[in-house]
Write a protein that holds these residues in place. Structure first.
Motif, short mmCIF file in Angstrom:
data_model
loop_
_atom_site.label_atom_id
_atom_site.label_comp_id
_atom_site.label_asym_id
_atom_site.label_seq_id
_atom_site.Cartn_x
_atom_site.Cartn_y
_atom_site.Cartn_z
N ASN A 157 11.58 14.16 11.19
CA ASN A 157 10.65 13.04 11.24
C ASN A 157 9.77 12.97 10.00
OD1 ASN A 157 9.70 10.82 12.88
ND2 ASN A 157 7.77 11.91 13.06
N LEU A 158 9.80 14.06 9.20
CA LEU A 158 8.89 14.14 8.07
C LEU A 158 9.60 14.03 6.72
CD1 LEU A 158 6.70 17.10 9.35
CD2 LEU A 158 6.12 14.68 9.39
N LYS A 159 10.95 14.05 6.71
CA LYS A 159 11.68 13.98 5.46
C LYS A 159 11.32 12.69 4.73
CE LYS A 159 15.64 16.91 6.49
NZ LYS A 159 17.08 16.95 6.76
N GLY A 160 11.06 12.84 3.44
CA GLY A 160 10.70 11.69 2.65
C GLY A 160 9.27 11.24 2.85
N HIS A 161 8.55 11.96 3.68
CA HIS A 161 7.17 11.57 3.97
C HIS A 161 6.29 11.85 2.76
CE1 HIS A 161 3.65 10.72 6.38
NE2 HIS A 161 3.11 11.83 5.92
N ASP A 162 5.55 10.85 2.34
CA ASP A 162 4.63 10.99 1.21
C ASP A 162 3.35 11.65 1.70
OD1 ASP A 162 3.05 10.83 -0.98
OD2 ASP A 162 3.16 8.65 -1.20
N PRO A 163 3.03 12.84 1.17
CA PRO A 163 1.84 13.54 1.65
C PRO A 163 0.53 12.95 1.15
CG PRO A 163 2.81 14.77 -0.14
CD PRO A 163 3.74 13.62 0.13
N ALA A 164 0.61 11.93 0.30
CA ALA A 164 -0.61 11.41 -0.33
C ALA A 164 -1.64 10.97 0.71
CB ALA A 164 -0.27 10.25 -1.27
N LYS A 165 -1.19 10.34 1.80
CA LYS A 165 -2.12 9.88 2.83
C LYS A 165 -2.84 11.05 3.49
CE LYS A 165 -2.45 7.05 7.04
NZ LYS A 165 -3.06 8.10 7.87
N ARG A 199 2.69 11.99 15.35
CA ARG A 199 3.83 12.17 14.46
C ARG A 199 4.79 13.24 14.96
NH1 ARG A 199 1.00 13.30 10.42
NH2 ARG A 199 1.26 15.56 10.38
N VAL A 200 4.23 14.34 15.47
CA VAL A 200 5.05 15.50 15.80
C VAL A 200 5.72 15.40 17.17
CG1 VAL A 200 4.95 17.98 16.31
CG2 VAL A 200 3.82 17.08 14.27
N LEU A 201 4.99 14.98 18.19
CA LEU A 201 5.56 15.00 19.55
C LEU A 201 6.80 14.13 19.69
CD1 LEU A 201 2.43 15.17 21.89
CD2 LEU A 201 3.87 17.03 21.03
N PRO A 202 6.84 12.91 19.14
CA PRO A 202 8.08 12.13 19.25
C PRO A 202 9.27 12.81 18.58
CG PRO A 202 6.25 10.69 18.67
CD PRO A 202 5.75 12.09 18.54
N ALA A 203 9.01 13.51 17.46
CA ALA A 203 10.09 14.22 16.79
C ALA A 203 10.59 15.38 17.64
CB ALA A 203 9.61 14.73 15.43
N LEU A 204 9.68 16.06 18.33
CA LEU A 204 10.09 17.17 19.19
C LEU A 204 10.97 16.68 20.33
CD1 LEU A 204 6.81 19.28 19.50
CD2 LEU A 204 8.72 19.62 17.97
N LYS A 205 10.70 15.50 20.84
CA LYS A 205 11.49 14.95 21.94
C LYS A 205 12.95 14.76 21.54
CE LYS A 205 7.69 12.47 24.19
NZ LYS A 205 7.16 11.14 24.57
N ARG A 206 13.18 14.54 20.23
CA ARG A 206 14.54 14.30 19.76
C ARG A 206 15.26 15.57 19.36
NH1 ARG A 206 11.65 10.18 17.02
NH2 ARG A 206 11.76 11.35 15.07
N ASN A 207 14.57 16.71 19.42
CA ASN A 207 15.16 17.96 18.95
C ASN A 207 15.83 18.71 20.08
OD1 ASN A 207 15.33 20.81 18.03
ND2 ASN A 207 14.46 19.93 16.18
N ALA A 208 17.06 19.12 19.86
CA ALA A 208 17.88 19.71 20.93
C ALA A 208 17.35 21.04 21.44
CB ALA A 208 19.32 19.88 20.46
N VAL A 209 16.59 21.79 20.60
CA VAL A 209 16.14 23.12 21.04
C VAL A 209 14.85 23.04 21.84
CG1 VAL A 209 17.22 24.22 19.07
CG2 VAL A 209 14.81 23.61 18.95
N ILE A 210 14.29 21.87 21.99
CA ILE A 210 13.03 21.73 22.72
C ILE A 210 13.31 21.58 24.21
CG2 ILE A 210 10.91 20.38 22.91
CD1 ILE A 210 11.37 21.87 20.26
N VAL A 211 12.55 22.28 25.02
CA VAL A 211 12.68 22.14 26.47
C VAL A 211 11.54 21.28 26.98
CG1 VAL A 211 13.90 24.31 26.78
CG2 VAL A 211 11.43 24.30 26.87
N GLU A 212 11.76 20.60 28.07
CA GLU A 212 10.77 19.66 28.58
C GLU A 212 9.59 20.35 29.25
OE1 GLU A 212 10.31 16.45 28.40
OE2 GLU A 212 12.04 16.08 27.15
N GLU A 213 9.84 21.44 29.94
CA GLU A 213 8.78 22.09 30.71
C GLU A 213 8.60 23.51 30.23
OE1 GLU A 213 6.96 20.43 32.67
OE2 GLU A 213 8.16 18.61 32.71
N ARG A 214 7.45 24.09 30.58
CA ARG A 214 7.20 25.50 30.27
C ARG A 214 8.19 26.38 31.01
NH1 ARG A 214 2.07 23.55 31.24
NH2 ARG A 214 0.59 23.65 29.51
#
Length: 216
Positions: A157-165, A199-214
């Motif tokens: 989700n962060l590739k190509g992201h300009d850190p200037a902001k 920014r981060v949570l939507p990207a985590l939802k798309r990642n296969a290694v992330i589990v939904e619950e504790r």
């Protein structure tokens, strides 16, 4: 530094930097060979990391790097949202001018994505220590370290992201702190962390290694 402390620090760093990715399996013997030590300091380190919920035990199979759950990621960011503004306020109220002036080193950034992660961690760590409150700083630095793992896992989700902001937000916060404008600084840091969550949570939802619950 004691050997067991050294192995703990190295293994923890490798997990937080995703050199061991969430979900990776680990065995004591393999780790002992990797770090060129006996199995005992490795076992001690793994037990400590288990208490920190960075490692889980797999009966008769070894260990696994704990996957990141959305709920845990959200909890971490919400805890940071409560703690970091408090550290900023403490710094504004109590830190000498020289400490606030030292934040000027974070006004500029150049480098690649990995460099930015290091720069960002260093900036927020400096905010924690500027508070002068050791307990708050220790807790916040731990959160900042664990947040690195969230950023790396969400790298797509962060590739190509300009850190200037983001750097501009840091500069605005530094300006407010050096002017000792508590309300403005609190508003900026809260918005900054809130944007990180969005920014981060939507990207985590798309990642296969992330589990939904504790894990239980």
């Amino acid at each position: 530094m004691l050997l067991r402390e050294n192995i703990y620090d190295r293994l923890r760093s490798d997990i937080l930097a995703c050199r061991f990715a969430p979900g990776d399996e680990m065995r004591e013997q393999d780790l002992a060979e990797r770090y060129e030590v006996s199995r005992q300091p490795v076992r001690d380190a793994l037990l400590r990391l288990q208490r920190e919920h960075l490692v889980t035990v797999q009966p008769r199979q070894g260990y696994r790097v704990t996957p990141i759950s959305l709920s845990d990621a959200r909890d971490l960011l919400r805890f940071r949202l409560a703690l970091e503004p408090a550290c900023v306020t403490e710094a504004i109220e109590s830190a000498p001018d020289s400490v606030l002036k030292s934040l000027d080193e974070f006004r500029c950034f150049s480098g690649n994505h990995e460099d930015f992660i290091a720069y960002n961690r260093a900036f927020h760590t400096a905010l924690a220590h500027a508070s002068g409150n050791r307990r708050m700083a220790t807790a916040l630095c731990d959160l900042i370290g664990q947040a690195d793992r969230l950023v790396r896992v969400s790298i797509s989700n962060l590739k190509g992201h300009d850190p200037a902001k983001l750097v501009a937000e840091h500069v605005a916060l530094i300006d407010a702190m050096q002017s000792r404008e508590t309300r403005t600084a609190a508003r900026i840091i809260k918005a900054h962390i809130g944007a990180t969550e969005k920014r981060v949570l939507p990207a985590l939802k798309r990642n296969a290694v992330i589990v939904e619950e504790r894990s239980s």
